[in-house]
Motif scaffolding. Structure first.
Motif, PDB file in Angstrom:
ATOM      1  N   GLU A  19      -7.222  -5.770 -14.544  1.00 50.33           N
ATOM      2  CA  GLU A  19      -7.406  -6.261 -13.136  1.00 50.33           C
ATOM      3  C   GLU A  19      -7.862  -7.546 -12.987  1.00 50.33           C
ATOM      4  O   GLU A  19      -7.644  -8.260 -12.130  1.00 50.33           O
ATOM      5  N   ALA A  74       0.751  -1.231   0.150  1.00 54.19           N
ATOM      6  CA  ALA A  74       0.006   0.072   0.123  1.00 54.19           C
ATOM      7  C   ALA A  74       0.996   1.202  -0.065  1.00 54.19           C
ATOM      8  O   ALA A  74       0.701   2.216  -0.689  1.00 54.19           O
ATOM      9  N   ARG A 117      -4.409  -2.538 -11.326  1.00 58.21           N
ATOM     10  CA  ARG A 117      -4.973  -1.006 -11.328  1.00 58.21           C
ATOM     11  C   ARG A 117      -4.122  -0.034 -11.410  1.00 58.21           C
ATOM     12  O   ARG A 117      -4.097   1.014 -12.272  1.00 58.21           O
ATOM     13  N   HIS A 118      -2.839  -0.100 -10.412  1.00 60.53           N
ATOM     14  CA  HIS A 118      -1.899   0.868 -10.488  1.00 60.53           C
ATOM     15  C   HIS A 118      -1.196   0.896 -11.527  1.00 60.53           C
ATOM     16  O   HIS A 118      -0.579   1.949 -12.176  1.00 60.53           O
ATOM     17  N   ARG A 132      -4.849  -5.072  -7.283  1.00 59.88           N
ATOM     18  CA  ARG A 132      -4.295  -3.829  -6.939  1.00 59.88           C
ATOM     19  C   ARG A 132      -3.015  -3.146  -7.726  1.00 59.88           C
ATOM     20  O   ARG A 132      -2.932  -2.161  -8.238  1.00 59.88           O
TER      21      ARG A 132
END
Length: 688
Positions: free
Chosen positions: A168, A42, A110-111, A107
């Motif tokens: 994704e 994160a 998506r990044h 995740r």
């Protein structure tokens, strides 16, 4: 690592928060726990997103340094977290890491989409003037532009949103495929409960099945697992046809057993989404999209090569089948040779024709000796020295670590070897990097790992390899050298970051040295006496190199053809009935019933765990055309360690990363592009 790899916003007890004071910058494996990864990802993703926003939002005119080089300097913290995490999920995973993997895969997708579909960032990269840039800078700029276009940077907003959603979902599906496969592989054992069940197994294989039983805390004294280095010799030596059939059925049904770990619906969705993504980008199929940025250039070129090899391989496999059936008939077996019989009768035929017994060879192919053979070959070719390090961090007690140095003592990098099968490791063999070479962020030396799945010998005894195992060790070490010898400035071009049908050249070429009498005489020594392999045995071994090559070529090429055919399909909304599609594809090419595909779709991790080899499994054969021709350069020089040829090989192949196109790189080494004839000779498929 440099200061920009720090994630200082993390709690101080998270190992990814600050610099690593470990020897050689190795990850502090003993301090890293599964619960560290979610917050580290994160923080790293957020930090990288801020860096990208700063680059994209800059008011300065776009230049290489403030746009492209800035992107190459960004994301070091994320590289560090991901480098540790994904190596562990492949080689030493557990349920906690798998849970993080399911969470983080979408995740990260998506990044990545947020970067490559960023309009402002793409406008800056497109506007950078290449005039006055050096060759390497021009190459980096070109590769970034290709990456952005292939990710959908030129699409309209609606199409971009769909591309991001597809990326994704594919990340989720690839993770599920891998975890299902590992569950099927680690969940199966074939118990061997008495002497009848062990019939035909030589001592080394009895020891290996006993070690597998202890490793899994089995209630049985011996078990066969789905590790290739265990199940394949069992199929060779076991005289219990019923047990061979059970073991083989489990092997080929991985990912297709029904229930929660069945991969068939996952594959259908993956193929459909890949086809949709390709259409959004204007390509006829996913295969056309994938091969547009390869050495082959098109599916037609790849399929032409596969067809050129398929026809002679099929003829040879048919002759091999007839000879195996004659062996079975001669024994009065009263059977038609089936896929679970092929290896068993092939070994009997090899003994008869070449006076060669796998059990006679293995005592001379001890794992320590084969590691030393791979190192010595690298020393003689490239001047490298390998010094084992003992008091350094490692992620499992089995892992060994070596410092790799130049002739003058300068550190090249670190090499990690993880050789033994275990339930926490996915099957197969591979090379990966905990850290890749570059010079943009200081002098960064690589940390490279080879992961294998060899069957471990009992405690206190030496692990012995088959010749195929030894070839795998050399193959993966060739990949390792591609990462270790990288000599570039920019991370994007480092090491193995080359087209998929070129990346296998360094690995497959390295296999050639294992088969040289000069290497075998020096390193193939009896594990108990130290005596070299008798010359008569060595000559018989080398004389049998093309034995059973019809089978080997057919089982590989069938998988490559099915892969390409799947990814040439339109894959409509209803998806594909994978087994039916596979069966029809094999029927069209007249696949012999007695030979199974090397990888059936439900367990074909190369093409469904990620996009890496999707529509690209042909690349092993494409690279084999290159490697067979490349080794001829040493033969023509009259010395398999010729210094001038080795220097060109290092400069333009092993050390060059993606500094130039694959065609230009090979031509710079060889002086021309290759022909297919050396490959056909190598596999024994050339016309008599």
């Amino acid at each position: 690592m440099t200061a920009s790899a720090r994630l200082a916003e993390l709690p101080a007890d998270n190992p990814f928060a600050g610099d690593w004071s470990t020897p050689h910058g190795l990850p502090p494996f003993e301090a890293i726990r599964p619960e560290h990864f979610s917050p580290a990802f994160a923080a790293a993703i957020e930090a990288h997103a801020r860096e990208i926003a700063t680059i994209a939002g800059s008011g300065a005119a776009p230049r290489f340094e403030n746009t492209v080089a800035a992107m190459e300097r960004a994301g070091l913290g994320l590289d560090r977290v991901a480098g540790v995490f994904f190596n562990l999920t492949g080689s030493h995973t557990n349920p906690a890491l798998q849970a993080v993997e399911r969470e983080v895969a979408p995740r990260l997708a998506r990044h990545g989409s947020a970067i490559y579909l960023n309009d402002a960032l793409w406008r800056r990269i497109a506007a950078v003037d290449a005039e006055g840039l050096g060759d390497e800078e021009r190459r980096v700029l070109e590769r970034y532009r290709v990456r952005f276009r292939r990710a959908g940077a030129d699409l309209d907003p609606q199409a971009k949103a769909r591309m991001a959603a597809i990326a994704e979902r594919l990340a989720e599906l690839g993770t599920a495929f891998s975890q299902n496969l590992l569950a099927d592989e680690s969940g199966f054992t074939l118990p061997l409960t008495g002497e009848d069940d062990l019939a035909g197994l030589p001592p080394f294989l009895r020891d290996a099945t006993a070690s597998a039983a202890r490793e899994r805390s089995s209630e049985y004294p011996h078990v066969v697992t789905l590790s290739r280095s265990l199940i394949e010799p069992f199929l060779v030596f076991s005289t219990r046809r019923d047990l061979r059939e059970r073991a083989y059925a489990a092997w080929v049904r991985r990912g297709e057993t029904g229930g929660e770990t069945d991969n068939r619906a996952i594959i259908a969705e993956i193929v459909r989404l890949r086809a949709e993504r390709a259409r959004l980008l204007g390509f006829e199929s996913f295969a056309h999209y994938k091969l547009d940025d390869t050495m082959a250039g098109s599916p037609d070129a790849a399929m032409d090569l596969l067809r050129d090899v398929w026809a002679p391989a099929l003829r040879r496999a048919g002759a091999e089948r007839d000879r195996l059936q004659a062996v079975a008939d001669g024994e009065g077996a009263g059977i038609a040779v089936a896929a679970h019989d092929w290896r068993h009768y092939a070994e009997k035929l090899r003994r008869a024709e070449h006076d060669l017994d796998e059990a006679e060879i293995k005592p001379y192919l001890a794992l320590p000796g084969m590691i030393e053979a791979a190192f010595d070959t690298a020393s003689r070719l490239f001047g490298l020295t390998f010094t084992e390090l003992h008091n350094v961090p490692r992620y499992h007690p089995d892992v060994r670590v070596w410092r790799v140095s130049e002739r003058d003592g300068r550190e090249v990098g670190l090499f990690l070897g993880d050789y033994f099968a275990r339930p926490s490791k996915r099957s197969g063999a591979w090379m990966s990097a905990f850290r890749s070479q570059e010079r943009l962020n200081g002098v960064v030396t690589p940390i490279i790992v080879n992961v294998m799945n060899f069957a471990r010998a009992p405690e206190g005894e030496t692990t012995l390899l088959s010749f195929d195992d030894a070839r795998t060790l050399f193959h993966e070490f060739g990949h390792a050298l591609h990462g270790l010898l990288s000599d570039v400035s920019y991370p994007l071009l480092s090491g193995t970051a080359v087209p998929g049908d070129f990346v296998e050249l360094p690995s497959q070429l390295y296999e050639h040295w294992l088969e040289q009498p000069e290497v075998l005489r020096a390193h193939a020594r009896h594990h108990e006496t130290g005596a070299p392999m008798p010359d008569a045995l060595l000559q018989r071994l080398l004389a049998a190199r093309t034995f059973n090559q019809g089978f080997a070529t057919v089982e590989y090429t069938a998988s490559a053809i099915v892969d390409m055919t799947l990814h040439l399909s339109s894959a409509g909304e209803d998806g594909i009935d994978v087994p039916a599609f596979e069966e029809e594809a094999l029927r069209r090419i007249a696949m012999p019933a007695e030979i199974g595909m090397r990888h059936r779709a439900p367990h074909f991790a190369h093409i469904f765990s990620g996009d890496g080899y999707a529509a690209g499994y042909y690349s092993y054969l494409w690279s084999e055309v290159l490697d067979a021709d490349a080794f001829d350069a040493f033969r023509e020089a009259g010395d398999i360690f010729d210094p001038e040829t080795a220097s060109r090989l290092r400069a333009f192949v092993y050390g060059a990363g993606n500094l130039r196109s694959a065609r230009d790189a090979y031509t710079a080494f060889r002086g021309r592009l290759p022909s297919i004839e050396p490959l056909l000779r190598k596999r024994g498929l050339a016309a008599a």
